[in-house]
Design an enzyme around this catalytic site. Structure first.
Site, short mmCIF file in Angstrom:
data_model
loop_
_atom_site.label_atom_id
_atom_site.label_comp_id
_atom_site.label_asym_id
_atom_site.label_seq_id
_atom_site.Cartn_x
_atom_site.Cartn_y
_atom_site.Cartn_z
N TRP A 102 0.86 -1.19 0.00
CA TRP A 102 0.00 0.00 0.00
C TRP A 102 0.90 1.25 0.00
O TRP A 102 1.80 1.35 0.85
CB TRP A 102 -0.87 -0.04 1.26
N ASP B 211 -0.79 -5.88 8.95
CA ASP B 211 -1.79 -4.86 8.65
C ASP B 211 -3.03 -5.60 8.15
O ASP B 211 -2.98 -6.26 7.11
CB ASP B 211 -1.23 -3.90 7.58
N ALA C 186 -6.73 -4.84 7.10
CA ALA C 186 -7.67 -3.75 6.83
C ALA C 186 -8.94 -4.24 6.13
O ALA C 186 -9.86 -3.46 5.91
CB ALA C 186 -6.99 -2.68 5.98
N LYS D 29 -13.47 -0.58 6.38
CA LYS D 29 -14.13 -1.29 5.28
C LYS D 29 -15.16 -2.29 5.80
O LYS D 29 -16.28 -2.32 5.31
CB LYS D 29 -13.10 -2.02 4.42
C1 HCI Z 1 -6.95 2.34 -0.73
O1 HCI Z 1 -7.56 2.74 -1.74
O2 HCI Z 1 -5.89 1.72 -0.80
C2 HCI Z 1 -7.51 2.59 0.64
C3 HCI Z 1 -8.07 3.95 0.82
C4 HCI Z 1 -7.03 5.02 1.00
C5 HCI Z 1 -6.28 5.43 -0.09
C6 HCI Z 1 -5.34 6.43 0.08
C7 HCI Z 1 -5.15 6.98 1.32
C8 HCI Z 1 -5.90 6.55 2.40
C9 HCI Z 1 -6.84 5.57 2.24
#
Ligand code: HCI
Length: 394
Positions: free
Chosen positions: A127, A208, A210, A243
């Site tokens: 991420w 992590d 999520a 989520k």
């Molecule tokens: C995601 O789309 O990976 C999760 C949402 C997100 C994206 C960017 C910054 C914070 C949360």
């Protein structure tokens, strides 16, 4: 003094969200930011959340501060959801945080505070916010191989080879389930091998998680996290409620620090509370309270689980439909991985140029690394996406 500020690169996912908003085309399809959307494109408030909010409005008589760690009942409920009985409760220190990102940030700060020379191993890719926060804090990053671009699955041998180079006291960041951004995940046999490497090297895992409940089910999605937590001397877990409870803007997360050394727990708890105090004092309460109410009330919990199952099955249905349509149009099985991936995302394996071509020609918005949010589709847009993918020559 502020003239010294330098502009920072925008987050690619959030920038894409804005581009989508600005696109006047009626036919545009948003496969960008990771929020769940139903077939009509709406991110609904879950029924149990609405019901808990109503109850809360009727019953809550004060909004006085909770504690620096948040309400302990929230930590208890979440520890139970994520870890069940994998570890003894008295080995877990935990604080509520502003969302999963808050938990990740606090975990990285804790690592830096405990061991400034620690390196954090991250999957390639991971991420983008993981990288961004680690860079911001000045923590050294080591990437381990993860996504195999030929199979669109996990390069497991590469991963093992790379995490074996971790030293005692380094940290290995793992996605508990539903890997973001690829959708490719380890099976439990592979997780066991990862645990063995962690124990051989003395590296500390940070999980992590999520998207619990978005992959194979609430229990199944927690299995790897539970395995890790119960098999190593120390570990960190950052959990998000954004989520699986659909409460994105309420900023609800939990950071857990687990140690088999029970005596260490008080120090861990105090340190986590200290970090909360330095950064924002008390964590947000509204979302945490809703989660606690839902998890502790049999009827609310059953309804939440049922709706979460609908969400999960909807995404699985879209995955099958997309894989089948791509198979039909391309005459090959090379997109079969879409049905194998789990969670909200799949990395398609297209070049940034092809992703851009699909955006310009077809109004399809996916992240430039070709991450698609499967929940952004519906049964009518799946064939449109499949045709665009094949036409672009992916
Ligand atoms: C995601 O789309 O990976 C999760 C949402 C997100 C994206 C960017 C910054 C914070 C949360």
């Amino acid at each position: 003094m502020f003239e010294t500020l330098q502009s920072r690169p925008a987050d690619g996912i959030l920038a894409l969200m804005q581009m989508y908003k600005d696109d006047p085309r009626q036919t545009k399809i948003d496969l960008g930011v990771g929020v769940y959307k139903d077939a009509t494109g709406l991110t609904p408030i879950m029924r149990a959340v609405k019901a808990a909010e109503k109850q809360l409005w009727e019953q809550q008589d004060s909004k006085v501060y909770t504690g620096l760690a948040g309400d302990p009942a929230f930590a208890d409920a979440m520890i139970d959801l994520v870890l069940a009985d994998a570890v003894a409760r008295d080995t877990v220190a935990a604080v509520a945080t502003p969302g999963g990102t808050g938990a990740v940030r606090q975990a990285f700060e804790l690592i830096q505070m405990a061991r400034p020379e620690a390196r954090v191993f991250v999957s390639d890719p991971t991420w983008p916010n993981h990288i961004s926060i680690l860079n911001y804090l000045g923590v050294e990053i080591v990437r381990y191989r993860y996504f195999d671009k030929d199979s669109c699955g996990v390069d497991f041998d590469g991963m093992i080879e790379d995490i074996k180079t971790a030293r005692a006291g380094d940290v290995v960041l793992l996605h508990g389930c539903c890997h973001n951004p690829t959708g490719a995940n380890l099976n439990l046999t592979e997780w066991r091998a990862v645990v063995e490497v962690l124990n051989d090297t003395g590296a500390v895992p940070m999980v992590d998680i999520a998207y619990q409940g978005f992959g194979d089910g609430l229990e199944e999605d927690a299995a790897a996290t539970r395995l890790v937590a119960s098999s190593v001397p120390e570990c960190l877990i950052a959990a998000s409620c954004s989520k699986n409870f659909g409460i994105y803007r309420e900023r609800t997360g939990l950071l857990m620090a687990i140690s088999q050394n029970v005596q260490a727990r008080k120090l861990h708890q105090d340190t986590l509370a200290f970090l909360n105090r330095q950064n924002f004092s008390f964590p947000p309460d509204h979302g945490a309270r809703l989660v606690t109410m839902i998890l502790n009330d049999a009827a609310l919990r059953a309804d939440w689980q049922a709706e979460l199952e609908e969400v999960r099955n909807n995404m699985l249905g879209l995955r099958s439909q997309l894989a089948a349509e791509l198979q039909r149009l391309s005459g090959s099985d090379r997109f079969g991985f879409i049905a194998q991936h789990r969670g909200m995302f799949s990395r398609l394996g297209a070049t940034p140029e092809k992703v851009e071509e699909m955006r310009q020609k077809n109004g399809i918005y996916m992240v430039s690394d070709s991450r698609m949010n499967i929940a952004g589709l519906n049964e009518h847009t799946v064939p449109i996406l499949a045709k665009a993918i094949v036409d672009a020559g992916v």
